[in-house]
Design an enzyme around this catalytic site. Structure first.
Site, short mmCIF file in Angstrom:
data_model
loop_
_atom_site.label_atom_id
_atom_site.label_comp_id
_atom_site.label_asym_id
_atom_site.label_seq_id
_atom_site.Cartn_x
_atom_site.Cartn_y
_atom_site.Cartn_z
CG ASP A 160 -1.88 0.54 0.85
OD1 ASP A 160 -2.39 1.42 0.37
OD2 ASP A 160 -3.28 -0.31 1.68
CD GLU A 209 2.67 8.40 -6.58
OE1 GLU A 209 3.43 8.30 -7.72
OE2 GLU A 209 3.69 9.12 -5.66
CG ASP A 227 -9.92 2.35 -0.74
OD1 ASP A 227 -8.55 2.38 -0.95
OD2 ASP A 227 -9.25 2.05 0.79
C1 GLA Z 1 -6.26 1.38 1.63
C2 GLA Z 1 -6.02 0.49 0.28
C3 GLA Z 1 -7.42 -0.38 1.41
C4 GLA Z 1 -6.96 -1.44 2.90
C5 GLA Z 1 -6.68 0.46 3.35
C6 GLA Z 1 -6.64 -0.78 4.74
O1 GLA Z 1 -7.10 1.90 2.14
O2 GLA Z 1 -6.30 1.13 -0.42
O3 GLA Z 1 -7.48 -1.45 -0.10
O4 GLA Z 1 -6.26 -1.82 2.02
O5 GLA Z 1 -5.38 0.99 3.14
O6 GLA Z 1 -5.66 0.14 5.57
#
Ligand code: GLA
Length: 433
Positions: A160, A209, A227
């Site tokens: 991440d 990015e 997300d």
């Molecule tokens: C970000 C990612 C998610 C998840 C969370 C976990 O928001 O985009 O998919 O992995 O972190 O903290």
């Protein structure tokens, strides 16, 4: 009639652009160097349903279900625990330590359990000093952490990138470009000698990015936007964000539209309106397949018995969506070319993806809230002229029809998709394009 005129308008907007289609000129991208993920990875991730509360028992129950329900045999292979799997601090030797409350037997034992079910095991980390939920990140510890993962038997790493939005607040190596930080983990994973699929997760729009531009030299897949939730708007946002990124994908390197939300009742419990309808669920898998996206479910895949009163296990109908082998075959097509838009306007989208052997997958996707008739032609989707006509296999109804003149058309329910695999009958006379 209104729907037809909307579509004709959309086609008239898009058809002139057809000659500029990247499909006509590009060859597939090449793998990222680790030789993995020749087709888009498939599996499950804990985050969307369980957030920080995933546990050893949940993972085992999920593995059991994936093995017994047909999902594993359909190709859903990787089972990944997201953020929050570790203790808040490393041990005296600087090693990451699984949270003993959530994973009492440790991750090597859990990976062994998952492997015993014929599945593969993934974990989450980050090229920062802290993960998105504040746990120890891998920045500066790449080699040590990669060795730890390899020792445990990890097969997949979701990596991440949550950083302070104000760059002046970033410290040390967090100021390095993301490509550099991700490249360090790529090299560390390679040095372990264990095949580990490398998946980048980040918030590209928010962070400015563009991982799709450099991703294939670093990773096997990369998120293309922030997300998504379980809503239909979340799905359409990701589809549209992905349509202009086809040329960056290819065997070993895929654009990721985030987890599949089919059957995600956990989000539904927070907002019942968000749950995808059956038609929209079929649209999700259809679009993901045409876009050559990784198929990673974010739903609760335990059986009702294992989930108990606190869980939201998927229904048989949701499961049937995940198990549509003909749609999965489009996603996993060996040519590895991501689809593109033939026409997209007013919530009506005609998408196509060239497949190995000369067939073309055609998705007629109706994003609107009323039924609509969508039409295109064999020539517009890139099929050769065929005097004998074309076979249209409907991959959801499992019926086939013949189009003598090359018209590809269907009335599509609100939020639905008709997905055809179209092939020219014998007697072709060269390319129509
Ligand atoms: C970000 C990612 C998610 C998840 C969370 C976990 O928001 O985009 O998919 O992995 O972190 O903290």
């Amino acid at each position: 009639m209104r729907a037809l005129s909307r579509l004709l308008l959309s086609l008239s907007i898009a058809l002139p652009a057809l000659g500029l289609s990247p499909l006509a000129t590009t060859t597939p991208a090449h793998a990222s160097g680790n030789g993995l993920a020749h087709t888009p990875p498939m599996g499950w991730n804990s985050w969307d349903t369980f957030g920080c509360n995933a546990s050893e028992q949940i993972v085992k129950d999920t593995a059991d279900f994936m093995a017994s329900s047909g999902m594993r045999d359909a190709g859903y292979q990787y089972l990944t625990i997201d953020d929050c799997w570790m203790r808040r601090s490393r041990d005296a030797g600087g090693n990451l330590v699984p949270d003993p409350q959530k994973y009492p037997d440790g991750l090597a034992a859990l990976a062994a359990y998952v492997h015993g079910k014929g599945l593969k095991f993934g974990v989450y980390e980050s090229p920062t000093y802290h993960t998105c939920q504040g746990f120890p990140g891998s920045l500066g510890r790449e080699q040590q952490d990669a060795r730890t993962f390899a020792t445990w038997g990890v097969d997949f790493l979701k990596y991440d990138n949550c950083l302070a939005s104000d760059p002046s607040q970033r410290v040390g190596d967090e100021r390095l470009p993301l490509q550099t930080r991700d490249g360090r983990m790529r090299d560390a994973l390679a040095a372990t000698g264990r095949p580990i699929v490398f998946s980048l997760s980040l918030q590209p729009a928010a962070q400015g990015e563009t991982p799709w531009v450099w991703g294939k030299g670093v990773a096997n897949m990369w998120r293309i936007d922030g997300d998504r939730d379980a809503s239909f708007a979340g799905l359409t946002r990701l589809i549209h964000a992905d349509l202009d990124k086809s040329r960056y994908a290819g065997p070993g390197a895929w654009n990721d539209i985030d987890m599949l939300e089919t059957g995600n009742y956990a989000s539904a419990s927070q907002n019942p309106k968000q749950r995808l309808t059956y038609d929209r669920e079929k649209s999700e898998l259809s679009a993901a397949a045409v876009l050559a996206a990784p198929l990673i479910s974010g739903a609760d895949l335990r059986t009702a018995a294992a989930a108990g009163s606190s869980g939201f296990p998927i229904s048989q109908q949701d499961l049937s969506v995940y198990l549509n082998k003909e749609v999965i075959a489009v996603d996993q097509d060996s040519l590895g070319r991501q689809g593109t838009a033939v026409a997209t306007a007013n919530g009506l989208d005609v998408l196509r993806r060239p497949l190995a052997g000369g067939a073309v997958a055609v998705a007629l996707f109706n994003e609107t809230s009323a039924p609509a008739t969508l039409s295109t032609t064999a020539a517009a989707v890139g099929l050769p002229v065929s005097k004998a006509g074309y076979a249209l296999n409907d991959l959801w109804t499992h019926t086939s029809s013949v189009s003598a003149d090359g018209t590809i058309s269907a009335t599509v329910p609100a939020g639905g998709t008709v997905l055809y695999r179209v092939t020219a009958h014998s007697g072709t006379t060269g390319s129509a394009r």
